[in-house]
Design an enzyme around this catalytic site. Structure first.
Site, mmCIF file in Angstrom:
data_model
loop_
_atom_site.group_PDB
_atom_site.id
_atom_site.type_symbol
_atom_site.label_atom_id
_atom_site.label_comp_id
_atom_site.label_asym_id
_atom_site.label_seq_id
_atom_site.Cartn_x
_atom_site.Cartn_y
_atom_site.Cartn_z
ATOM 1 N N ASP A 99 0.862 -1.179 0.000
ATOM 2 C CA ASP A 99 0.000 0.000 0.000
ATOM 3 C C ASP A 99 0.904 1.236 0.000
ATOM 4 O O ASP A 99 1.870 1.299 0.766
ATOM 5 C CB ASP A 99 -0.885 -0.001 1.251
ATOM 6 C CG ASP A 99 -2.301 0.431 0.946
ATOM 7 O OD1 ASP A 99 -2.465 1.551 0.435
ATOM 8 O OD2 ASP A 99 -3.234 -0.342 1.231
ATOM 9 N N ASP A 200 -3.156 4.699 -2.378
ATOM 10 C CA ASP A 200 -4.237 5.268 -1.583
ATOM 11 C C ASP A 200 -4.654 6.655 -2.094
ATOM 12 O O ASP A 200 -3.792 7.518 -2.314
ATOM 13 C CB ASP A 200 -3.742 5.393 -0.135
ATOM 14 C CG ASP A 200 -4.859 5.576 0.867
ATOM 15 O OD1 ASP A 200 -5.674 4.664 1.007
ATOM 16 O OD2 ASP A 200 -4.904 6.645 1.524
ATOM 17 N N GLU A 257 -6.188 3.800 -6.109
ATOM 18 C CA GLU A 257 -7.490 3.932 -5.453
ATOM 19 C C GLU A 257 -7.994 5.331 -5.799
ATOM 20 O O GLU A 257 -7.415 6.325 -5.374
ATOM 21 C CB GLU A 257 -7.374 3.769 -3.935
ATOM 22 C CG GLU A 257 -8.743 3.618 -3.294
ATOM 23 C CD GLU A 257 -8.896 4.285 -1.939
ATOM 24 O OE1 GLU A 257 -9.803 3.930 -1.196
ATOM 25 O OE2 GLU A 257 -8.095 5.197 -1.624
ATOM 26 N N HIS A 330 -11.178 -3.273 2.818
ATOM 27 C CA HIS A 330 -11.188 -2.943 4.252
ATOM 28 C C HIS A 330 -12.037 -1.711 4.571
ATOM 29 O O HIS A 330 -12.178 -1.368 5.736
ATOM 30 C CB HIS A 330 -9.754 -2.720 4.719
ATOM 31 C CG HIS A 330 -9.138 -1.520 4.067
ATOM 32 N ND1 HIS A 330 -8.836 -1.478 2.715
ATOM 33 C CD2 HIS A 330 -8.798 -0.298 4.553
ATOM 34 C CE1 HIS A 330 -8.344 -0.288 2.412
ATOM 35 N NE2 HIS A 330 -8.311 0.452 3.506
ATOM 36 N N ASP A 331 -12.575 -1.017 3.551
ATOM 37 C CA ASP A 331 -13.427 0.161 3.773
ATOM 38 C C ASP A 331 -14.900 -0.135 3.529
ATOM 39 O O ASP A 331 -15.738 0.762 3.690
ATOM 40 C CB ASP A 331 -13.035 1.299 2.812
ATOM 41 C CG ASP A 331 -11.647 1.860 3.074
ATOM 42 O OD1 ASP A 331 -11.183 1.801 4.220
ATOM 43 O OD2 ASP A 331 -11.045 2.364 2.102
HETATM 44 O O1 TEU Z 1 -9.715 5.457 1.461
HETATM 45 C C1 TEU Z 1 -10.035 6.599 0.752
HETATM 46 C C2 TEU Z 1 -11.454 6.954 0.559
HETATM 47 O O2 TEU Z 1 -11.719 8.000 0.023
HETATM 48 C C3 TEU Z 1 -12.581 6.137 0.989
HETATM 49 O O3 TEU Z 1 -12.538 4.833 0.660
HETATM 50 C C4 TEU Z 1 -12.932 6.393 2.410
HETATM 51 O O4 TEU Z 1 -11.952 6.026 3.320
HETATM 52 C C5 TEU Z 1 -14.134 5.623 2.799
HETATM 53 O O5 TEU Z 1 -15.024 5.607 1.779
HETATM 54 C C6 TEU Z 1 -14.747 6.271 3.979
HETATM 55 O O6 TEU Z 1 -16.011 5.769 4.082
HETATM 56 C C7 TEU Z 1 -8.369 5.246 1.719
HETATM 57 C C8 TEU Z 1 -8.162 4.004 2.558
HETATM 58 O O7 TEU Z 1 -8.587 2.883 1.841
HETATM 59 C C9 TEU Z 1 -8.848 4.177 3.867
HETATM 60 O O8 TEU Z 1 -8.769 3.032 4.675
HETATM 61 C C10 TEU Z 1 -8.207 5.345 4.574
HETATM 62 O O9 TEU Z 1 -8.907 5.616 5.750
HETATM 63 C C11 TEU Z 1 -8.186 6.594 3.706
HETATM 64 O O10 TEU Z 1 -7.773 6.344 2.370
HETATM 65 C C12 TEU Z 1 -7.202 7.574 4.261
HETATM 66 O O11 TEU Z 1 -5.903 7.099 4.083
#
Ligand code: TEU
Ligand code: CA
Length: 564
Positions: A99, A200, A257, A330-331
C-alpha cells in the site's frame, strides 16, 4: 524494463494485517502471522497479495497514517519478518503489492514535525499551510472523517489541510521535493523485491490552486472538497512523471485507489499504453447506496443499477484500459450482507457473487474472509467500534445533526468499515483461531458456523467456489480476454452476461433472487457445455432455463468457423 502485463491474468487477495492472523497472542495480527498462512493462500490459488499498510504508524487510521515509510510497525514485526514473508511468498509464486499512502502522511512523520516548527522551515512547503479567515479555517471544506478539513496549529498560527483525520496532513505534491522523496521511497521498496503498489486516494494528489470553497448542500455542516481536490489539474501529469521516474523501470502491478474518477479519467489512468498505472479502483458500484455522497442511511441497492454501473465500466474500458473487479475491501461492508442474502441463502448467494465478479473482464480482488462468506458483524454498543470514521460519524450525527442513536447504530451496522475489520475466521476455536489472546476488535459472533477450517477441504464450500473461479480463469483465456455483453439489462432478478473472443464464448447467468425465476438462453448457447453451477444437479443449457434461488451457472462453447 519489459512490461509483461502479467497482472491481467492474476487474482489478488487483500490482507488487512491487523485482522488477519496473530502469531504472538497480543491480539493484533502481524507479519509472521501472514507467513504462517501462505499455504492457505497458495491452496486458494491466488497470485498476488495486496498488503494494507504495515509501516510505522501511530494508528490514528490503522496504518493509513504513516510516520516512517521505510520502517515496519513494531506491532506487526520487524523488517527481517517482512523479508522472510516476501521470500516465502515468492517461493510459492505469490507476489506482494504494498500500500502506498502518499496523499498524506502522519503528523508524526519527520517531514511534518519539521514543517510545523516555523514558517521558514525547509519542510514547511511539504504540506498545505494557510492563514485563517476572520478566525475561521481558510476554506469551508469538511474532512472525510467529520469536522473541518483544517487544523489550527498554535506554533505558527496557521492552519494545515487534512482531507482525512487531523493526524493525516495532506502532502503538497506541487512541491517537486515531495515528489522526489516519494519516488525515492518507491524505488527503495521495489529494489527490495516487492511487486507493485496500491495507491491510496491517488486521485486527490492535485488540488485546484487557491483551494476554493466547495459547494454546500442544505443541512450540511461543511463544503464538499471533491470538485477541487479530486481529479485535479496536475493529477495525470504527476502520475506520468511517477511512471517515467519509477514504475517504467520495473515489471510490476499498480492499482490506483481513485474515488471520484469516472470512465474517461480511468482511460488515462489505466491506459493500455502503460503510461500511467496498470488499473484503478472505481467507486461507482460501492457508492450506489449513498445519497448525495453520504454513506449513512437506509437506501437499498437495486440490482438493475448495479448491473448498469458494472456494464458501463466493462464496456467503457474495453480494448482501451484495464478494469479491477471488487465487491469488498477494508473500507466496505461485507458483500454477502450488502449484495447477497444472509440467512437461508447465505452460501448460495456468496457463491453467486463470486461467479458474477470473477467471470467479468479485469483483475479480480478477494478481500480476506470474502472467500468463506464472512458477513457484517453485530455492534452491541458504540464501544465496540474501533474505526475512526464510525466513531466520529456517530458523534457528529447524533450530537450535531439530530439523528437518533438508534438510526445511527443501524446505519453503521449496515455500512461501517469495521464490518470488514473483524478478525479473520480461521476456526471455531477461541477468537475464531485468530489469536490466543484478546483480539483488538470483537470477533463476529458467527465464527463457529463460518470459518476457514470448515470450508477449506469441503468441495461444496464457498471457499471451493472461489478456487473453482480461479481455476477457470487460468484454464480459459476468454475469462481474461473476452468482450463483455450484459444480457437482460432491465431485469432486477438476474445478473447475466456473455464474454467472447474469436474462438470462445462464455455465458454467465446469476440469479440475484430468492425466488425461482426463468432465464432465456440465447440461441447460440443452447446445448453448450457447463463449466460451473452452485447447485447440483447442474442444469443443461435449454432455451427456457429454470433458475433456483441465487443459482449461478457458467456455460462455455468453442466457436466454430466456416471458411468463406
Ligand atoms: O480510502 C479513501 C477513501 O476516500 C474512501 O474509501 C474512504 O476512506 C471511505 O469511503 C470512507 O467511508 C483510503 C483508505 O482505503 C482508507 O482506509 C483510509 O482511511 C483513507 O484512504 C485515508 O488514508
Ligand atoms: Ca501479534
Amino acid at each position: 524494463m519489459k512490461q509483461t502485463q502479467w497482472w491481467k491474468k492474476a487474482v489478488v487477495y487483500q490482507i488487512y494485517p491487523r485482522s488477519f492472523n496473530d502469531s504472538n497472542g497480543d491480539g493484533i495480527g502481524d507479519i509472521p502471522g501472514i507467513t504462517e498462512k501462505l499455504d492457505y493462500l497458495e491452496n486458494l490459488g491466488i497470485d498476488v497479495i495486496w498488503l494494507s499498510p504495515v509501516y510505522a504508524s501511530p494508528n490514528d487510521d490503522n496504518g493509513y497514517d504513516i510516520s516512517d515509510y521505510r520502517a515496519i510497525n513494531p506491532e506487526f514485526g520487524t523488517m527481517a519478518d517482512f523479508d522472510e514473508m516476501l521470500a516465502q511468498a515468492h517461493a510459492r509464486g505469490i507476489k506482494i503489492v504494498m500500500d502506498l499512502v502518499v496523499n498524506h502522511s502522519s503528523d508524526e512523520h519527520e517531514w511534518f514535525i519539521q514543517s510545523r516548527k516555523d514558517r521558514t522551515n525547509p519542510y514547511r512547503d511539504f504540506y498545505f499551510w494557510r492563514d485563517g479567515k476572520n478566525g475561521k479555517p481558510p476554506n469551508n471544506w469538511g474532512s472525510v472523517f467529520s469536522g473541518p478539513a483544517w487544523e489550527f496549529d498554535e506554533t505558527t498560527c496557521q492552519y494545515y489541510l487534512h482531507l482525512f483525520t487531523r493526524k493525516q496532513p495532506d502532502l503538497n505534491w506541487e512541491n517537486s521535493r515531495v515528489r522526489g522523496e516519494v519516488y525515492d521511497m518507491m524505488r527503495w521498496w521495489l529494489d527490495k523485491g516487492v511487486d507493485g503498489f496500491r495507491m491510496d486516494v491517488i486521485s486527490a494528489i492535485s488540488k485546484v490552486e487557491g483551494l476554493p470553497d466547495g459547494p454546500i448542500e442544505e443541512g450540511d455542516l461543511y463544503g464538499n472538497f471533491v470538485p477541487y481536490a479530486f481529479n485535479g489539474p496536475r493529477m495525470h501529469e504527476f502520475i506520468r512523471e511517477m511512471n517515467r521516474e519509477v514504475l517504467s523501470g520495473y515489471d510490476i502491478m499498480t492499482v490506483g485507489e481513485t474515488p471520484g474518477v469516472g470512465v474517461e479519467e480511468a482511460k488515462k489512468f489505466a491506459n493500455a499504453d502503460m503510461s500511467e498505472l496498470s488499473m484503478i479502483f472505481q467507486f461507482e458500484h460501492v457508492k450506489l447506496i449513498d445519497e448525495n455522497g453520504i454513506k449513512w442511511g437506509d437506501k437499498k441497492i437495486c440490482v438493475r443499477e448495479l448491473k448498469r454501473v458494472m456494464a458501463k465500466w466493462q464496456n467503457g474500458l474495453e480494448g482501451k484500459a484495464w478494469n479491477s473487479l471488487y465487491w469488498e475491501n477494508h473500507d466496505q461492508p461485507r458483500s454477502v450482507s450488502r449484495f447477497g442474502g444472509e440467512g437461508r441463502y447465505w452460501e448460495k448467494s456468496a457463491k453467486t457473487l463470486a461467479v458474477c465478479l470473477h467471470m467479468m473482464q479485469g483483475t479480480p480482488y478477494i478481500y480476506q474472509g470474502q472467500e468463506i462468506g464472512m458477513t457484517n458483524t453485530i455492534f452491541e454498543s458504540v464501544r465496540d467500534y474501533r474505526d475512526v470514521e464510525q466513531i466520529n460519524a456517530f458523534r457528529e450525527y447524533t450530537e450535531e445533526l439530530g439523528v437518533s442513536e438508534e438510526d445511527m447504530m443501524r446505519w453503521i451496522a449496515k455500512e461501517g468499515r469495521d464490518n470488514a475489520r473483524t478478525p479473520m475466521q480461521w476456526s471455531g476455536a477461541h477468537a475464531a483461531g485468530f489469536t490466543d489472546g484478546e483480539p483488538w476488535i470483537k470477533t463476529n459472533p458467527n465464527y463457529k458456523q463460518i470459518n476457514a477450517e470448515k470450508q477449506a477441504g469441503d468441495p461444496d464450500s464457498i471457499f471451493s467456489a472461489y478456487q473453482a473461479m480461479i481455476r477457470l480463469r487460468k484454464k480459459f483465456d476468454v475469462v481474461t480476454d473476452g468482450k463483455f455483453t450484459l444480457l437482460d439489462p432491465d431485469s432486477d432478478k438476474n445478473f447475466s452476461y456473455t464474454r467472447e473472443t474469436a474462438s470462445e464464448k462464455l455465458l454467465v447467468i446469476c440469479s440475484f433472487s430468492e425466488k425461482p425465476i426463468t432465464f432465456a438462453v440465447p440461441d447460440d448457447m443452447i446445448d453448450s457445455k457447463i463449466l460451473y453451477c452452485n447447485y447440483s444437479p447442474a442444469p443443461s443449457a435449454t432455451k427456457e432455463l429454470a433458475l433456483r434461488p441465487w443459482e449461478s451457472v457458467i456455460f462455455y462453447k468453442k466457436r466454430v468457423f466456416t471458411d468463406k
